[in-house]
Design a protein around this motif. Structure first.
Motif, PDB file in Angstrom:
ATOM      1  N   THR A  55      18.907  25.284  52.798  1.00  0.00           N
ATOM      2  CA  THR A  55      17.739  25.140  51.917  1.00  0.00           C
ATOM      3  C   THR A  55      16.842  23.962  52.261  1.00  0.00           C
ATOM      4  O   THR A  55      15.684  23.920  51.837  1.00  0.00           O
ATOM      5  CB  THR A  55      18.182  24.948  50.452  1.00  0.00           C
ATOM      6  N   GLY A  56      17.373  22.959  52.986  1.00  0.00           N
ATOM      7  CA  GLY A  56      16.625  21.731  53.195  1.00  0.00           C
ATOM      8  C   GLY A  56      16.614  20.831  51.978  1.00  0.00           C
ATOM      9  O   GLY A  56      15.889  19.836  51.947  1.00  0.00           O
ATOM     10  N   ARG A  58      18.666  18.584  48.755  1.00  0.00           N
ATOM     11  CA  ARG A  58      19.845  17.776  48.512  1.00  0.00           C
ATOM     12  C   ARG A  58      20.636  18.394  47.347  1.00  0.00           C
ATOM     13  O   ARG A  58      20.124  19.245  46.606  1.00  0.00           O
ATOM     14  CB  ARG A  58      19.424  16.344  48.216  1.00  0.00           C
ATOM     15  N   PRO A  59      21.901  17.990  47.180  1.00  0.00           N
ATOM     16  CA  PRO A  59      22.747  18.654  46.179  1.00  0.00           C
ATOM     17  C   PRO A  59      22.164  18.705  44.779  1.00  0.00           C
ATOM     18  O   PRO A  59      22.294  19.736  44.099  1.00  0.00           O
ATOM     19  CB  PRO A  59      24.036  17.835  46.234  1.00  0.00           C
ATOM     20  N   ARG A  60      21.533  17.651  44.290  1.00  0.00           N
ATOM     21  CA  ARG A  60      21.011  17.695  42.922  1.00  0.00           C
ATOM     22  C   ARG A  60      19.914  18.740  42.771  1.00  0.00           C
ATOM     23  O   ARG A  60      19.626  19.185  41.659  1.00  0.00           O
ATOM     24  CB  ARG A  60      20.482  16.321  42.494  1.00  0.00           C
ATOM     25  N   GLU A  61      19.296  19.148  43.903  1.00  0.00           N
ATOM     26  CA  GLU A  61      18.212  20.134  43.859  1.00  0.00           C
ATOM     27  C   GLU A  61      18.731  21.563  43.957  1.00  0.00           C
ATOM     28  O   GLU A  61      18.248  22.446  43.240  1.00  0.00           O
ATOM     29  CB  GLU A  61      17.219  19.839  44.985  1.00  0.00           C
ATOM     30  N   HIS A  62      19.717  21.802  44.829  1.00  0.00           N
ATOM     31  CA  HIS A  62      20.232  23.177  44.925  1.00  0.00           C
ATOM     32  C   HIS A  62      21.433  23.426  44.006  1.00  0.00           C
ATOM     33  O   HIS A  62      21.837  24.570  43.823  1.00  0.00           O
ATOM     34  CB  HIS A  62      20.564  23.550  46.374  1.00  0.00           C
ATOM     35  N   ARG A  63      22.023  22.356  43.456  1.00  0.00           N
ATOM     36  CA  ARG A  63      23.089  22.450  42.440  1.00  0.00           C
ATOM     37  C   ARG A  63      24.398  23.023  42.994  1.00  0.00           C
ATOM     38  O   ARG A  63      25.168  23.666  42.276  1.00  0.00           O
ATOM     39  CB  ARG A  63      22.638  23.269  41.229  1.00  0.00           C
ATOM     40  N   HIS A  64      24.641  22.762  44.261  1.00  0.00           N
ATOM     41  CA  HIS A  64      25.941  23.073  44.857  1.00  0.00           C
ATOM     42  C   HIS A  64      26.567  21.756  45.275  1.00  0.00           C
ATOM     43  O   HIS A  64      25.958  20.967  45.985  1.00  0.00           O
ATOM     44  CB  HIS A  64      25.791  23.974  46.094  1.00  0.00           C
ATOM     45  N   LYS A 369      16.634  14.268  61.628  1.00  0.00           N
ATOM     46  CA  LYS A 369      17.488  13.096  61.445  1.00  0.00           C
ATOM     47  C   LYS A 369      18.655  13.361  60.500  1.00  0.00           C
ATOM     48  O   LYS A 369      19.609  12.587  60.468  1.00  0.00           O
ATOM     49  CB  LYS A 369      16.659  11.924  60.912  1.00  0.00           C
ATOM     50  N   ALA A 370      18.579  14.409  59.712  1.00  0.00           N
ATOM     51  CA  ALA A 370      19.621  14.723  58.725  1.00  0.00           C
ATOM     52  C   ALA A 370      19.872  16.229  58.749  1.00  0.00           C
ATOM     53  O   ALA A 370      19.048  17.011  59.250  1.00  0.00           O
ATOM     54  CB  ALA A 370      19.194  14.279  57.330  1.00  0.00           C
ATOM     55  N   ILE A 371      21.018  16.644  58.186  1.00  0.00           N
ATOM     56  CA  ILE A 371      21.337  18.070  58.231  1.00  0.00           C
ATOM     57  C   ILE A 371      20.345  18.896  57.422  1.00  0.00           C
ATOM     58  O   ILE A 371      20.185  20.094  57.685  1.00  0.00           O
ATOM     59  CB  ILE A 371      22.782  18.348  57.772  1.00  0.00           C
ATOM     60  N   THR A 372      19.667  18.301  56.452  1.00  0.00           N
ATOM     61  CA  THR A 372      18.638  19.038  55.707  1.00  0.00           C
ATOM     62  C   THR A 372      17.496  19.450  56.622  1.00  0.00           C
ATOM     63  O   THR A 372      16.785  20.422  56.330  1.00  0.00           O
ATOM     64  CB  THR A 372      18.097  18.191  54.552  1.00  0.00           C
ATOM     65  N   ASP A 373      17.303  18.743  57.742  1.00  0.00           N
ATOM     66  CA  ASP A 373      16.229  19.083  58.680  1.00  0.00           C
ATOM     67  C   ASP A 373      16.529  20.341  59.477  1.00  0.00           C
ATOM     68  O   ASP A 373      15.613  20.912  60.095  1.00  0.00           O
ATOM     69  CB  ASP A 373      15.972  17.910  59.635  1.00  0.00           C
ATOM     70  N   ILE A 374      17.788  20.791  59.495  1.00  0.00           N
ATOM     71  CA  ILE A 374      18.112  22.029  60.199  1.00  0.00           C
ATOM     72  C   ILE A 374      17.388  23.205  59.556  1.00  0.00           C
ATOM     73  O   ILE A 374      16.956  24.137  60.243  1.00  0.00           O
ATOM     74  CB  ILE A 374      19.635  22.258  60.215  1.00  0.00           C
ATOM     75  N   PHE A 375      17.223  23.164  58.249  1.00  0.00           N
ATOM     76  CA  PHE A 375      16.472  24.210  57.547  1.00  0.00           C
ATOM     77  C   PHE A 375      15.036  24.273  58.075  1.00  0.00           C
ATOM     78  O   PHE A 375      14.536  25.378  58.373  1.00  0.00           O
ATOM     79  CB  PHE A 375      16.469  23.926  56.048  1.00  0.00           C
TER      80      PHE A 375
END
Length: 384
Positions: A55-56, A58-64, A369-375
């Protein structure tokens, strides 16, 4: 451009737990994948990391985040509480737990990854579960949109592995779709490295053997793709690394020795690397907090740090207090397992053992720079 080949294919290969430090000092597709980046992971286990990759967010945003959370009002597990009357020597066996998990998953029609692990059945009616839906399909997230929502809306012809299948089957399915030349984006899911690293640790020669196997398989994927596409763009990524376990802490027994009543005074889940607590009266919070200050090898995360990590959840969904172990310290027994293991992840993302990897045969877009950037990389590569 050849008249018989499709123009381009972008292939993202997800190898679970292929951490930056796991690769250190090892040769893995160095010539094929010269562009190599260290990526910061997110705080949590794969149940948090994979949704962030997809999703790109962070946890508080996708709630997983962690699988279980305190919610008696919404718990679907109330019927399982009766199993708490049976001997734990029976219902806590791995095979029995796996069988019950399969029955529950089928009964509730859960499509995501589901496992009861070692949550005591006498307390299980106090918990709900966060990954009831398949993350790898459109509409699979608790909140937000994943890459498959975007691919569907953009009409991109794509391939995605079935995460339930073994790696060899996922490889064959990808090859079959590549041969058609009809897809333009693919996500290959490879999960076995994580289990191996848990079992043998990152220093084992078995890790080198597994990397050699991956390299041989991906060389074959590249060969087939090159026969059917003019340009083949390959990205290998991971969600986190792996730390070598050197210390075990029985956090559960320390808390239980306070003589507080589970479910009345407090509720807790003991993950492999953290204890998560909910308090039902102020005095309980003070007593447990004081105890945790005396437990070596871990610390309570302040609210400000949880906010910085993107793990400050509405209503303290995943815990009012999070006690995190230092890298290499394992909670044994825990609600995730009762036996020690060699490697573990789920530590603070600032620790080098938590870093993920991104390897590619082309310069990746947007300087990840972070795994969220893979999205964002997947969106750019697919045009979704």
């Amino acid at each position: 451009m050849s008249d018989t080949k499709a123009p381009k294919i972008s292939i993202v290969v997800f190898i679970d737990a292929l951490g930056w430090d796991v690769l250190k000092g090892r040769r893995f597709m160095d010539a094929r994948l010269p562009f190599r980046r260290k990526l910061q992971s997110v705080f949590g286990f794969s149940s948090a990391c994979i949704p962030s990759i997809l999703t790109g967010l962070r946890p508080r945003e996708h709630r997983h985040w962690s699988f279980f959370y305190y919610s008696p009002a919404t718990s679907p597990f109330k019927p399982l509480r009766l199993l708490g009357l049976l001997p734990r020597s029976l219902v806590d066996r791995g095979r029995v737990r796996n069988l019950i998990s399969k029955v529950v998953k089928r009964f509730y029609n859960y499509t995501g990854y589901f496992q009861l692990y070692n949550i005591p059945f006498k307390y299980i009616d106090k918990f709900d579960y966060c990954e009831k839906n398949d993350l790898f399909v459109p509409g699979g997230m608790n909140r937000g949109q994943n890459i498959f929502d975007h691919l569907k809306r953009a009409g991109v012809p794509y391939h995605v592995s079935n995460w339930r299948d073994p790696e060899a089957r996922n490889l064959e399915a990808l090859k079959a779709d590549l041969i058609t030349g009809k897809i333009t984006f693919a996500l290959l899911y490879m999960a076995a490295m994580d289990a191996l690293l848990h079992q043998v640790g990152k220093e084992s020669t078995q890790v080198d053997q597994k990397l050699a196997w991956y390299e041989a398989q991906l060389e074959e994927v590249l060969r087939i793709a090159a026969e059917h596409y003019d340009q083949v763009r390959l990205f290998v990524c991971s969600d986190h690394g792996m730390a070598t376990v050197h210390t075990q802490v029985d956090l559960m027994s320390k808390v239980e020795a306070l003589g507080l009543a589970f479910g009345r005074d407090y509720t807790a889940t003991y993950d492999s690397t953290m204890g998560r607590f909910w308090f039902h009266n102020p005095a309980t919070r003070e007593r447990i907090s004081t105890l945790l200050q005396q437990v070596p090898g871990g610390r309570t995360l302040p609210q400000q740090e949880l906010e910085q990590l993107g793990c400050d959840f509405e209503g303290n969904q995943f815990g009012e207090l999070i006690f995190l172990m230092d890298a290499g310290v394992l909670i044994v027994p825990s609600h995730m397992g009762v036996k020690p293991i060699t490697g573990m992840h789920g530590y603070h993302p600032d620790h080098p053992d938590s870093d993920a990897s991104l390897l590619s045969n082309v310069e990746p877009p947007h300087d990840p720079k972070a795994i969220t950037d893979i999205f964002h990389l997947m969106r750019a590569e697919s045009g979704a």
